[in-house]
Design a protein around this motif. Sequence first.
Motif, short mmCIF file in Angstrom:
data_model
loop_
_atom_site.label_atom_id
_atom_site.label_comp_id
_atom_site.label_asym_id
_atom_site.label_seq_id
_atom_site.Cartn_x
_atom_site.Cartn_y
_atom_site.Cartn_z
N PHE A 62 1.06 -1.25 0.45
CA PHE A 62 -0.08 -0.01 -0.02
C PHE A 62 0.66 1.34 -0.08
O PHE A 62 0.57 2.06 -0.79
CB PHE A 62 -0.86 0.21 1.43
N LEU A 63 2.00 1.42 1.05
CA LEU A 63 2.34 2.30 0.50
C LEU A 63 3.35 2.48 -0.38
O LEU A 63 3.31 3.89 -1.09
CB LEU A 63 4.00 2.50 1.82
N THR A 64 4.10 1.53 -1.50
CA THR A 64 4.06 1.88 -2.58
C THR A 64 3.14 2.34 -3.70
O THR A 64 3.16 2.80 -4.39
CB THR A 64 4.88 0.78 -3.55
N CYS A 111 -7.37 9.39 -0.78
CA CYS A 111 -8.33 9.60 0.03
C CYS A 111 -8.34 8.60 0.29
O CYS A 111 -9.03 7.79 1.86
CB CYS A 111 -9.49 10.44 -0.30
N LEU A 112 -8.62 7.44 -0.74
CA LEU A 112 -9.37 6.31 -0.17
C LEU A 112 -8.67 5.16 0.66
O LEU A 112 -8.50 4.41 0.79
CB LEU A 112 -9.94 5.68 -1.62
N LEU A 113 -6.90 5.84 -0.56
CA LEU A 113 -5.69 4.69 -0.02
C LEU A 113 -5.59 5.22 1.54
O LEU A 113 -5.61 3.84 1.65
CB LEU A 113 -5.02 4.97 -0.77
N LEU A 114 -5.72 5.81 1.83
CA LEU A 114 -5.55 5.96 3.05
C LEU A 114 -6.16 5.36 4.70
O LEU A 114 -5.56 4.96 5.19
CB LEU A 114 -4.99 7.57 4.13
N GLN A 137 -3.14 -11.41 -0.58
CA GLN A 137 -2.59 -11.03 -1.24
C GLN A 137 -3.84 -10.29 -2.65
O GLN A 137 -3.60 -9.55 -3.39
CB GLN A 137 -1.15 -11.69 -2.17
N ARG A 138 -4.02 -11.77 -3.42
CA ARG A 138 -5.87 -11.30 -3.89
C ARG A 138 -6.63 -10.25 -3.45
O ARG A 138 -7.25 -9.25 -3.74
CB ARG A 138 -6.59 -12.38 -4.06
N VAL A 144 -6.94 -2.51 -3.78
CA VAL A 144 -5.97 -1.58 -4.15
C VAL A 144 -6.91 -1.29 -5.40
O VAL A 144 -6.85 0.11 -5.93
CB VAL A 144 -4.31 -1.74 -4.89
N SER A 145 -6.87 -1.63 -6.45
CA SER A 145 -7.83 -1.97 -7.78
C SER A 145 -9.27 -1.25 -7.62
O SER A 145 -9.59 -0.33 -8.30
CB SER A 145 -7.95 -2.91 -8.65
N THR A 146 -9.82 -0.77 -6.47
CA THR A 146 -11.26 -1.09 -6.21
C THR A 146 -11.00 0.73 -5.53
O THR A 146 -11.68 1.56 -6.08
CB THR A 146 -11.79 -0.96 -4.78
N VAL A 147 -9.92 0.96 -4.75
CA VAL A 147 -9.46 2.64 -4.54
C VAL A 147 -8.93 2.85 -5.39
O VAL A 147 -9.42 4.57 -5.82
CB VAL A 147 -8.55 2.68 -3.43
N TRP A 148 -8.14 2.74 -6.98
CA TRP A 148 -8.04 3.62 -8.04
C TRP A 148 -9.36 3.56 -8.59
O TRP A 148 -9.42 4.83 -9.01
CB TRP A 148 -7.07 2.58 -9.11
#
Length: 311
Positions: A62-64, A111-114, A137-138, A144-148
């Motif tokens: 998530f940090l990357t 906003c969502l990633l944080l 991992q899945r 992450v895909s949902t956040v983007w």
Amino acid sequence: MAVINESHPEEFILLGFADRPWLELPLFIILLITYPMAMMGNIAIILVSKLDHRLHTPMYFFLTNLSFLDMCYTTSIVPQMLFNLGHSKIISYIGCVVQLYVFSIMGGTECLLLALMSFDRYVAICRPLHYTLIMNQRLCLLLVSTVWLGGMAYAFSEATLTLQLPLCGINKLDHLLCEIPVLIKTACGEKEANELALSVVCIFMLALPLCLILSSYARIGHTIITMKSSEGRKKAFGTCSSHLLVVFLFYGPAISMYLQPPSSISRDQPKFMALFYGVVTPTLNPFIYTLRNKDVKGALGKLVRGIFTSK
């Protein structure tokens, strides 16, 4: 002089601090220093997270993503700011539209990633025995895909709606970049519906994620207090305090900018807020995460030693 047609101007003039020209040279120098720092810091975070097998965990995954996002975020505005401060205050209409979409996508995604990163810390600290099972991992890739996608949905809906507003021949923006609230404020005619839509969407993009973050950290705080190991408390507090600091640096200016009607925004507020969450925060994030994190500092030291040893 820009040629204006009935639909939109061919170019915009970003006034910036034209009324205070003495600010422009110091700002140009600051941006010239902070932009390379932001890029190098975030690239370093991505490199060590990929190269050091000890950092192949959901938190650093998530940090990357945050580091990549910050690189795109600051790149979408700083080169144009430097051009406008050092050469000409003009930006083409297409350039303004591209900047508007990219800046909005990155802002919405952050906003969502944080919020997602706070959920990861909640599971790691409050459900440690189930952490690897839950944050597999899945699921991480799915989250992450949902956040983007959420950030893109926000940007394409709000930016597209904003670009439909008539400008009535106005091609001057009292700002350093093309941003949704300032374009709404500049537009003429009926714009109450746009202001309402922006406020409602930003409640979901800003207020709800912030509530999730605060509730997660309330539970995390309770768990840390009840820990028997002082070393465990120290490590958990160090990781969480870094993330909380990043949250407040980003959410504070964003809330003050987006959760009020654009018509009520003061003249200079958008400029300073955009500089803060578009330049200062992406520059500080790598340092906040590395200075308080032994794992990242160790990985960075190993990477640097490896580079010099190979030479």
